[in-house]
Design an enzyme around this catalytic site. Structure first.
Site, mmCIF file in Angstrom:
data_model
loop_
_atom_site.group_PDB
_atom_site.id
_atom_site.type_symbol
_atom_site.label_atom_id
_atom_site.label_comp_id
_atom_site.label_asym_id
_atom_site.label_seq_id
_atom_site.Cartn_x
_atom_site.Cartn_y
_atom_site.Cartn_z
ATOM 1 N N ARG A 65 13.176 10.114 12.666
ATOM 2 C CA ARG A 65 12.897 11.370 11.968
ATOM 3 C C ARG A 65 13.089 12.554 12.902
ATOM 4 N NH1 ARG A 65 6.247 11.390 11.095
ATOM 5 N NH2 ARG A 65 5.718 11.152 13.278
ATOM 6 N N ARG A 114 4.464 -0.364 19.782
ATOM 7 C CA ARG A 114 5.686 0.418 19.734
ATOM 8 C C ARG A 114 5.404 1.731 20.446
ATOM 9 N NH1 ARG A 114 10.112 -2.152 18.704
ATOM 10 N NH2 ARG A 114 11.106 -0.364 17.674
ATOM 11 N N TYR A 138 -3.868 0.786 14.008
ATOM 12 C CA TYR A 138 -3.360 2.121 13.723
ATOM 13 C C TYR A 138 -4.414 2.829 12.874
ATOM 14 C CZ TYR A 138 -1.333 6.311 12.224
ATOM 15 O OH TYR A 138 -1.171 7.660 12.013
ATOM 16 N N ASP A 195 -5.573 6.792 11.342
ATOM 17 C CA ASP A 195 -5.429 8.232 11.246
ATOM 18 C C ASP A 195 -6.668 8.902 11.835
ATOM 19 O OD1 ASP A 195 -2.906 8.620 10.271
ATOM 20 O OD2 ASP A 195 -3.493 8.801 8.174
ATOM 21 N N ARG A 241 5.242 7.116 -6.836
ATOM 22 C CA ARG A 241 4.576 7.950 -7.835
ATOM 23 C C ARG A 241 5.481 8.158 -9.039
ATOM 24 N NH1 ARG A 241 2.614 11.879 -3.630
ATOM 25 N NH2 ARG A 241 0.829 10.808 -2.716
ATOM 26 N N ARG A 251 0.802 -1.220 0.000
ATOM 27 C CA ARG A 251 0.000 0.000 0.000
ATOM 28 C C ARG A 251 0.834 1.270 0.000
ATOM 29 N NH1 ARG A 251 -4.711 -0.715 4.239
ATOM 30 N NH2 ARG A 251 -4.497 1.529 4.101
ATOM 31 N N GLU A 259 12.959 11.666 16.967
ATOM 32 C CA GLU A 259 11.968 10.644 17.338
ATOM 33 C C GLU A 259 12.617 9.264 17.307
ATOM 34 O OE1 GLU A 259 8.222 11.592 15.423
ATOM 35 O OE2 GLU A 259 7.788 9.466 15.329
#
Ligand code: FAD
Length: 393
Positions: A279, A249, A348, A350, A177, A173, A300
């Site tokens: 990051r 996590r 998870y 959004d 591009r 997924r 992070e």
């Protein structure tokens, strides 16, 4: 009015509270064990710099659902924001998600979309027919060079396991591009609330039929005071971890400050395995309409959650899924409790998904009586395999 309890004042809890309160049939008490509302989306203005900080990590709102976008805009003004992520690798700094600019710069070429597509298809390993794991999927899709540079180290740091132990579905997924579009999301709408997420959630909760009790943990014994409970905490915590703990996590954020512009972008991923963090986010860039002299950044780090840590990303490897199945059975046996949100369903999700699912659940519940007809055990089925977030660059 019937009394309803909600555990958790994140998006899931707040929206369910609002929908029930507005019906005029329910008096809602929202408990949160933290000292603020908005859950993991909590934002706070930094006293020293004035920068709006996303306390539990960067949150960018995006959705293609019309009703969800309208809903959040009822309670907040959104500033325009497009997430454009960069990747630092030992081969240089590149644009994410992998796009035509990334490919042309990485390979020193000037390919057009069709040429790039043909080129990448030739990089893939044709001997892999049915990829059995994340690594095989990546090698089949893009070959070793791109995989090793952008995916191997980052994924291993994020999940703490070899990518060969992760399911192939994660990578299927991930977008690659073949044009110059570097917008991280494909959604129709994208933005960040100008007054922060906490102000947004406070407005959702601001209703005469809602009472918010912060610094208070909801425990199952409180159930008897209410006709129904919506629980948006971790599913296993409701049962006092009696079958064991579902693995998550957790994240460790290392704050540092600077003057001016530290990295020139809100999020930069570090893909190499030997850089210990995943990051760096520079939070003033999440509000490009604001001006601040100082700047606040966070490195992070990802690690396996231990008791006392905050749960961030459900691991959902084979052993977790087996345990999840047992907890789901317990939850379905539990009367007068609905498990909602990302922790209640161990997926998870959004923000827009949580909001959409909660609105859908409210629409399902409101025409029914909680005692006579009963309300669903879950906002959505926790069983299907969900794609873990940020699994790779
Ligand atoms: C690092 C990170 C970055 C993310 N970035 C994005 C992003 O860019 N865009 C996006 O759309 N989504 C993002 N998300 C996802 C987003 O955080 C979730 O969708 C959202 O927080 C889900 O809301 P929720 O109400 O289900 O859960 P939460 O926000 O976690 O709220 C649950 C609340 O329940 C409380 N609680 C738990 N147990 C109890 C109890 N027993 N009693 C009382 N209170 C309890 C907790 O204190 C918490 O406040 C990100 C997630 C993470 C981890």
């Amino acid at each position: 009015m019937k009394a309803i309890a909600i555990a958790g004042a994140g998006f899931a809890g707040a929206i369910m509270a609002r929908e029930l309160a507005e019906s005029g049939k329910y008096r809602v008490t929202v408990f949160d064990e933290r000292d603020h509302v908005a859950g993991n989306c909590h934002t706070v203005r930094d006293v020293a710099t004035g920068v709006m900080l996303h306390q539990y990590g960067p949150h960018i709102f995006h959705t293609s659902r019309e009703d969800v976008w309208q809903y959040v805009n009822r309670f907040a003004r959104f500033g325009p924001y497009t997430n454009r992520v960069k990747a630092v690798t030992r081969r240089g700094v590149f644009s994410l998600p992998l796009n035509l600019l990334t490919l042309n710069q990485f390979f020193g070429k000037q390919m057009n979309p069709t040429e790039a597509q043909e080129f990448v298809s030739r990089l893939g390993d044709p001997s892999i027919r049915e990829p059995r794991n994340f690594e095989e999927q990546a090698l089949k899709m893009m070959g070793r060079e791109l995989y090793a540079t952008f995916f191997y180290g980052y994924t291993k740091k994020q999940w703490g396991v070899e990518p060969t132990e992760l399911p192939a579905s994660i990578l299927q997924r991930l977008p690659m591009r073949f044009n110059y579009d570097d917008n991280y999301y494909n959604s129709k709408y994208q933005g960040i609330p100008v007054d922060g997420y906490t102000a947004l959630v406070e407005r959702i909760l601001d209703h005469r039929n809602i009472r918010v009790r912060l610094n208070e943990r909801f425990v199952p014994e409180l159930k008897r005071e209410f006709v129904h409970v919506f629980f948006s905490g971790p599913m296993d915590s409701f049962f006092e971890y009696r079958l064991g703990r579902l693995q998550y996590r957790t994240l460790v954020f290392e704050r540092f400050e600077d003057k001016g512009d530290y990295q020139g972008n809100s999020v930069i991923n570090y893909c190499d395995e030997d850089v210990p963090f995943t990051r760096i986010s520079e939070h003033k860039h999440f509000a490009p309409w604001e001006q601040h002299e100082g700047t606040v950044c966070f490195r992070e780090y990802s690690k396996l959650m231990a008791p006392g840590d905050l749960p961030y990303y459900p691991v959902r490897l084979a052993e977790d899924k087996a345990l999840l199945k047992q907890y789901v059975a317990l939850a379905r046996d539990e009367k007068r409790v609905s498990f909602i949100g990302r922790l209640g369903t161990y997926r998870y999700l959004d923000m827009h998904v949580v909001i959409g699912e909660t609105l859908d659940l409210a629409r399902e519940c409101l025409p029914r009586d909680p005692l006579r007809q009963g309300w669903p055990a879950f906002s959505a089925d926790p069983s299907p395999v969900a794609t873990p977030a940020r699994s790779a660059a």
